[in-house]
Scaffold this motif. Structure first.
Motif, short mmCIF file in Angstrom:
data_model
loop_
_atom_site.label_atom_id
_atom_site.label_comp_id
_atom_site.label_asym_id
_atom_site.label_seq_id
_atom_site.Cartn_x
_atom_site.Cartn_y
_atom_site.Cartn_z
N ASP A 146 0.84 -1.19 0.00
CA ASP A 146 0.00 0.00 0.00
C ASP A 146 0.88 1.24 0.00
O ASP A 146 1.88 1.31 0.71
CB ASP A 146 -0.91 0.00 1.24
N SER A 147 0.51 2.22 -0.79
CA SER A 147 1.29 3.47 -0.85
C SER A 147 1.18 4.26 0.45
O SER A 147 2.04 5.09 0.77
CB SER A 147 0.84 4.32 -2.03
N VAL A 148 0.10 4.03 1.21
CA VAL A 148 -0.08 4.69 2.51
C VAL A 148 0.17 3.64 3.59
O VAL A 148 -0.58 2.68 3.73
CB VAL A 148 -1.50 5.27 2.65
N ARG A 149 1.24 3.82 4.35
CA ARG A 149 1.64 2.81 5.33
C ARG A 149 0.88 3.01 6.64
O ARG A 149 0.65 4.14 7.08
CB ARG A 149 3.15 2.89 5.57
N ARG A 150 0.50 1.90 7.26
CA ARG A 150 -0.14 1.96 8.57
C ARG A 150 0.86 2.46 9.60
O ARG A 150 2.06 2.15 9.52
CB ARG A 150 -0.65 0.59 8.99
N GLN A 151 0.38 3.19 10.60
CA GLN A 151 1.27 3.83 11.55
C GLN A 151 0.93 3.44 12.99
O GLN A 151 -0.23 3.22 13.34
CB GLN A 151 1.22 5.35 11.41
N LEU A 152 1.99 3.39 13.80
CA LEU A 152 1.87 3.17 15.23
C LEU A 152 2.77 4.20 15.90
O LEU A 152 3.97 4.26 15.61
CB LEU A 152 2.29 1.75 15.60
N LYS A 153 2.21 4.99 16.79
CA LYS A 153 2.95 6.08 17.41
C LYS A 153 3.57 5.63 18.73
O LYS A 153 2.92 5.04 19.58
CB LYS A 153 2.03 7.27 17.65
N ALA A 154 4.88 5.93 18.88
CA ALA A 154 5.59 5.68 20.12
C ALA A 154 5.56 6.94 20.98
O ALA A 154 5.56 8.06 20.46
CB ALA A 154 7.03 5.26 19.84
N VAL A 155 5.54 6.78 22.29
CA VAL A 155 5.46 7.90 23.23
C VAL A 155 6.70 7.90 24.12
O VAL A 155 7.06 6.87 24.70
CB VAL A 155 4.18 7.82 24.08
N LYS A 156 7.31 9.07 24.23
CA LYS A 156 8.52 9.19 25.05
C LYS A 156 8.14 9.41 26.51
O LYS A 156 7.22 10.16 26.83
CB LYS A 156 9.37 10.37 24.55
N ILE A 157 8.88 8.73 27.41
CA ILE A 157 8.66 8.87 28.84
C ILE A 157 10.00 9.13 29.53
O ILE A 157 11.07 8.89 28.95
CB ILE A 157 7.99 7.61 29.45
N SER A 158 9.95 9.61 30.74
CA SER A 158 11.17 9.89 31.49
C SER A 158 11.42 8.86 32.58
O SER A 158 12.46 8.87 33.24
CB SER A 158 11.09 11.29 32.11
N THR A 159 10.46 7.97 32.80
CA THR A 159 10.58 6.95 33.85
C THR A 159 11.04 5.62 33.26
O THR A 159 11.20 5.48 32.04
CB THR A 159 9.23 6.76 34.56
N THR A 160 11.20 4.64 34.14
CA THR A 160 11.62 3.30 33.73
C THR A 160 10.47 2.32 33.96
O THR A 160 9.81 2.36 35.00
CB THR A 160 12.86 2.85 34.51
N ILE A 161 10.24 1.45 32.99
CA ILE A 161 9.18 0.45 33.09
C ILE A 161 9.74 -0.82 33.72
O ILE A 161 10.81 -1.30 33.34
CB ILE A 161 8.59 0.13 31.70
N ASN A 162 9.02 -1.37 34.68
CA ASN A 162 9.39 -2.65 35.29
C ASN A 162 8.84 -3.78 34.41
O ASN A 162 7.63 -3.91 34.22
CB ASN A 162 8.81 -2.76 36.70
N ILE A 163 9.75 -4.59 33.87
CA ILE A 163 9.34 -5.65 32.94
C ILE A 163 8.88 -6.87 33.74
O ILE A 163 9.69 -7.67 34.23
CB ILE A 163 10.50 -6.01 31.99
N ASP A 164 7.55 -7.00 33.88
CA ASP A 164 6.97 -8.10 34.66
C ASP A 164 5.75 -8.72 33.99
O ASP A 164 5.12 -9.62 34.54
CB ASP A 164 6.61 -7.63 36.06
N GLY A 165 5.38 -8.23 32.79
CA GLY A 165 4.24 -8.78 32.08
C GLY A 165 2.89 -8.30 32.57
O GLY A 165 1.87 -8.86 32.19
N LYS A 166 2.86 -7.22 33.38
CA LYS A 166 1.59 -6.77 33.97
C LYS A 166 1.03 -5.50 33.32
O LYS A 166 -0.16 -5.24 33.42
CB LYS A 166 1.78 -6.54 35.47
N LEU A 167 1.86 -4.66 32.72
CA LEU A 167 1.42 -3.41 32.10
C LEU A 167 0.62 -2.55 33.08
O LEU A 167 -0.41 -1.96 32.72
CB LEU A 167 0.58 -3.67 30.84
N ASP A 168 1.08 -2.50 34.35
CA ASP A 168 0.33 -1.76 35.36
C ASP A 168 0.88 -0.37 35.63
O ASP A 168 0.34 0.36 36.46
CB ASP A 168 0.28 -2.57 36.66
N GLU A 169 1.96 0.02 34.93
CA GLU A 169 2.45 1.40 35.08
C GLU A 169 1.50 2.37 34.38
O GLU A 169 0.95 2.08 33.31
CB GLU A 169 3.86 1.54 34.50
N GLN A 170 1.33 3.54 34.98
CA GLN A 170 0.40 4.52 34.41
C GLN A 170 0.86 5.04 33.06
O GLN A 170 0.05 5.55 32.26
CB GLN A 170 0.22 5.69 35.39
#
Length: 740
Positions: free
Chosen positions: A28-52
């Motif tokens: 497709d000439s128009v590519r699907r997009q996914l936006k990344a968001v910059k943060i200043s904190t650190t994510i704890n990698i535990d499989g819970k996705l409970d950080e705000q």
């Protein structure tokens, strides 16, 4: 004339179906997009996705099916969110399923797991936006990692191991994956602009129904590393590529015990060894690898093969240092997994020629290095290694140099030079190669090599050219090979010498309305695979086979069932001795019938069978390869393999005999980081028994403790009068990776 008729036979049905192949679409000439968001904190990698912070990231668009109903929305929602800070790129992935964790399939905890046996989510990055290179990270529902590098959706560094982290969680609504990839693991350009967009594709396999869905859809005949179909990951502000050095030292101690190997072999000995590797990412394009006292004690043992063909067996590389960036140096032409392309295999550089003898036994490597530069236009690199002397083998120096240039949309030309230098003799290979895309579905891959051996003055030539045309409705190919009698690629691999080969073929893919039992059967895929060989030095006929598979069904579950038969004609100019059965020179005509089947490979119990029977030269041969896996839970996996060859009236002596090979593999895992694996192999051909047992603990990412036990029992003619030769090796090894 025969070649022309075969070509027309294959081409006509393909051309008739070309206009009907509406399911095969261009990017497709128009590519699907996914936006990344910059943060200043650190994510704890535990499989819970409970950080705000996860609430700040917008979810991905709805995934679209690739299999089985290409182009339709998926029935199983997948949401992907992306965050990043100065150290990591984070992915939070929610994979919904109405059956929850009851639907999850996984058969083992092996890194770089078989994607056909697991639920998974797969990320493919094209940070340079050249639409041909990809870094790939995947995980199953238990947090087992799979990663690789891909180039032109043709060459793959499957055993490349990146430094990254993942944790998963399973629930009644599906599963969640939380991933952190250090910026230092990724390769991306140093740009003046601060905001970047990368090529990105993501696909999910919901294994219970064998449904593949993708963030950016692609034709089902391709894979997600076909990056011209990728979408975009936007709003990235990665830190400028900085100093990136990985150091991985190791220490090793071993105890060796030998029995009945002769008076000149010490019955027991102990050894201590230290060494390690250094990887320096000089910049986004260039990587330098150095190794000293290189050790591969933890590498998987080779699985034995009883070969009854006139082609040499190809054993894959399993040593980590040589697997890194292997695709730059590993250009070649070979048979594809679906049987297409023909049986000839040629690879100008094959790393197993360094540090291993002809029987796969290790030879000490003193040290060496590898430099690789990659960009969107130019790629080049070099390997320099020093192999120590061992028994009757002198010390050996190796050099491999490689350069390739990309041009057009997806074309490449290149050259490779390899040198094997020993006292008084050098073997030199000079290669030119090219890869050309003639459209989305068509490509040509060509390799031409001259070999020279200085002490004999002999020169030889090896050349292979392969045409592929692959769409959703068919795949046609044509491979031409010329390997001269004096061709001697001592740093490469060629499956057969002194041969002119012609191997066209076609597989046809049908999913139309006439297909019965569509809830069970996904596709009908018959194929024809003719092969014709002449002796290069004489021009005389050598071998012809006409494999035809009128029945081949791929089932919705991933299982398959096929039947084929292969009329074969052989002209032997010298004795051929498969498994020590001597077959006299002469002309032979025979036909082999073949049944292949597999049950659903993701189930707790799954079976694969490749059964052949029929005439064989002047007699009869029935051979069978059975593979049975039992994986009651992902933590436990047992795989038994049985290969049988039953000769009846074959050869000069009208031999009747069975040759059996038994292989048992076990894997027991507390989690993806602590695993006990074992391999037992028994071969009646030489009455040999081999054991390999390994306990591994990944105490930190890519840092390991290994305990290894190897035992080999060599076969003897009469065990009542001669004691068998045995070797026992107990090894302890610790390696630690530190990234600066």
């Amino acid at each position: 004339m025969i070649k022309r008729l075969l070509f027309l036979l294959l081409l006509m049905p393909a051309m008739r179906s070309l206009a009907q192949d509406a399911d095969f679409f261009k990017p497709d000439s128009v590519r699907r997009q996914l936006k990344a968001v910059k943060i200043s904190t650190t994510i704890n990698i535990d499989g819970k996705l409970d950080e705000q912070e996860w609430a700040l990231a917008p979810p991905s668009p709805q995934f679209i099916q690739v299999e089985p109903n290409q182009g339709k929305p998926t029935a199983f929602e997948t949401r992907v969110k992306v965050l990043y800070n100065q150290k990591y790129l984070y992915f939070g992935i929610i994979l919904n399923d109405p059956l929850g964790k009851k639907a999850i399939r996984a058969t083992d905890f092996i890194r770089d797991f078989d994607f056909m046996k697991h639920d998974l989510i797969n990320l493919s990055f094209d940070a340079f936006n050249d639409k041909r290179n990809a870094m790939v990270f995947a995980t199953n529902a238990y947090g087992v990692q799979r990663d690789l590098l891909a180039f032109d959706d043709l060459y793959f560094d499957i055993d490349w191991n990146g430094l990254w982290e993942v944790r998963t969680a399973r629930s009644d609504s599906g599963w969640v994956a939380e991933i952190a990839i250090p910026w230092k693991t990724l390769r991306y350009p140093k740009r003046v602009d601060t905001i970047q967009s990368w090529g990105l594709n993501i696909y999910r396999n919901r294994r219970l129904t064998n449904e593949i869905s993708a963030f950016s859809p692609f034709p089902r005949v391709f894979s997600a590393t076909h990056m011209n179909y990728a979408g975009e990951l936007t709003n990235l502000q990665p830190p400028p590529p900085a100093t990136n050095i990985r150091v991985q030292p190791y220490i090793l101690t071993s105890y060796d015990h030998y029995s009945n190997l002769g008076a000149d072999v010490k019955p027991q000995s102990t050894h201590f060894k230290a060494g390690g590797d250094l990887k320096w990412a000089i910049n986004s394009n260039a990587i330098l690898d150095l190794t000293a006292h290189t050790d591969f004690a933890q590498a998987d043992a080779d699985l034995q093969v009883n070969n009854i063909t006139r082609f040499s067996v190809f054993f894959p590389e399993k040593r980590q240092f040589f697997l890194e960036n292997a695709s730059l140096f590993g250009v070649g032409v070979s048979q594809f997994a679906d049987g297409s392309g023909g049986a000839m295999r040629y690879q100008p550089f094959f790393s197993r020629n360094i540090g291993l003898d002809d029987n796969g036994n290790p030879i000490p490597i003193v040290g060496g290095g590898r430099f690789v530069y990659r960009s969107s236009n130019l790629n080049y690199g070099a390997i320099v290694m020093r192999q120590g002397g061992d028994n009757d083998l002198p010390g050996t120096n190796f050099f491999v140099g490689r350069v390739s240039e990309n041009f057009g949309s997806q074309n490449r030309i290149g050259a490779l030079v390899s040198v094997k230098n020993q006292p008084g003799v050098s073997n030199v290979e000079s290669t030119v190669d090219g890869f050309f895309r003639l459209g989305e579905s068509q490509s040509i891959n060509a390799i031409l090599t001259q070999s020279t051996t200085t002490n004999t003055g002999k020169k030889g030539f090896g050349g292979v050219m392969q045409y592929i045309n692959s769409t959703n409705q068919y795949k046609i190919w044509w491979t031409e090979s010329l390997i001269t009698k004096d061709f001697d690629p001592q740093l490469g691999f060629v499956s057969r010498k002194d041969i002119i080969g012609t191997t066209p073929g076609m597989n046809y893919y049908y999913r139309g309305g006439l297909l019965p039992f569509k809830s069970l059967i996904r596709a009908f895929e018959p194929g024809i695979l003719p092969e014709l060989y002449y002796t290069a030095s004489t021009g005389k006929f050598a071998e012809m086979s006409l494999a035809f598979y009128p029945i081949w069904f791929n089932l919705q579950s991933g299982a398959y069932l096929g039947y084929g038969f292969t009329p074969t004609r052989q002209h032997l100019t010298e004795v051929f001795a498969p498994l020590d059965v001597n077959i006299a020179p002469g002309d032979y005509n025979y036909t082999v019938h073949n049944i292949l089947l597999s049950t659903d490979p993701s189930k707790i119990i799954n079976l694969m069978l490749d059964w052949k029977t029929g005439t064989y030269f002047n007699g009869h041969l029935t051979s069978a390869d059975w593979k049975l896996q039992f994986a009651p839970i992902p933590h436990i996996s047992l795989l038994g393999e049985f290969n049988q060859n039953h000769f009846t009236g074959v050869g000069e002596q009208k031999v009747n005999k069975n040759v059996n090979l038994y292989i048992l593999q076990g894997r027991f895992a507390l989690n993806p980081r602590v695993q006990l694996t074992g391999i037992y192999q028994k071969n009646s051909f030489d009455n040999a028994d081999n054991y390999n047992i390994r306990l591994s603990w990944e105490f930190s990412p890519l840092s390991y403790v290994y305990l290894i036990y190897n035992r080999g029992v060599a076969g003897v003619a009469n065990t009542l009068t001669v004691h068998p030769q045995t070797e026992d090796h107990l090894i302890a090894k610790i390696s630690y990776l530190q990234q600066f």
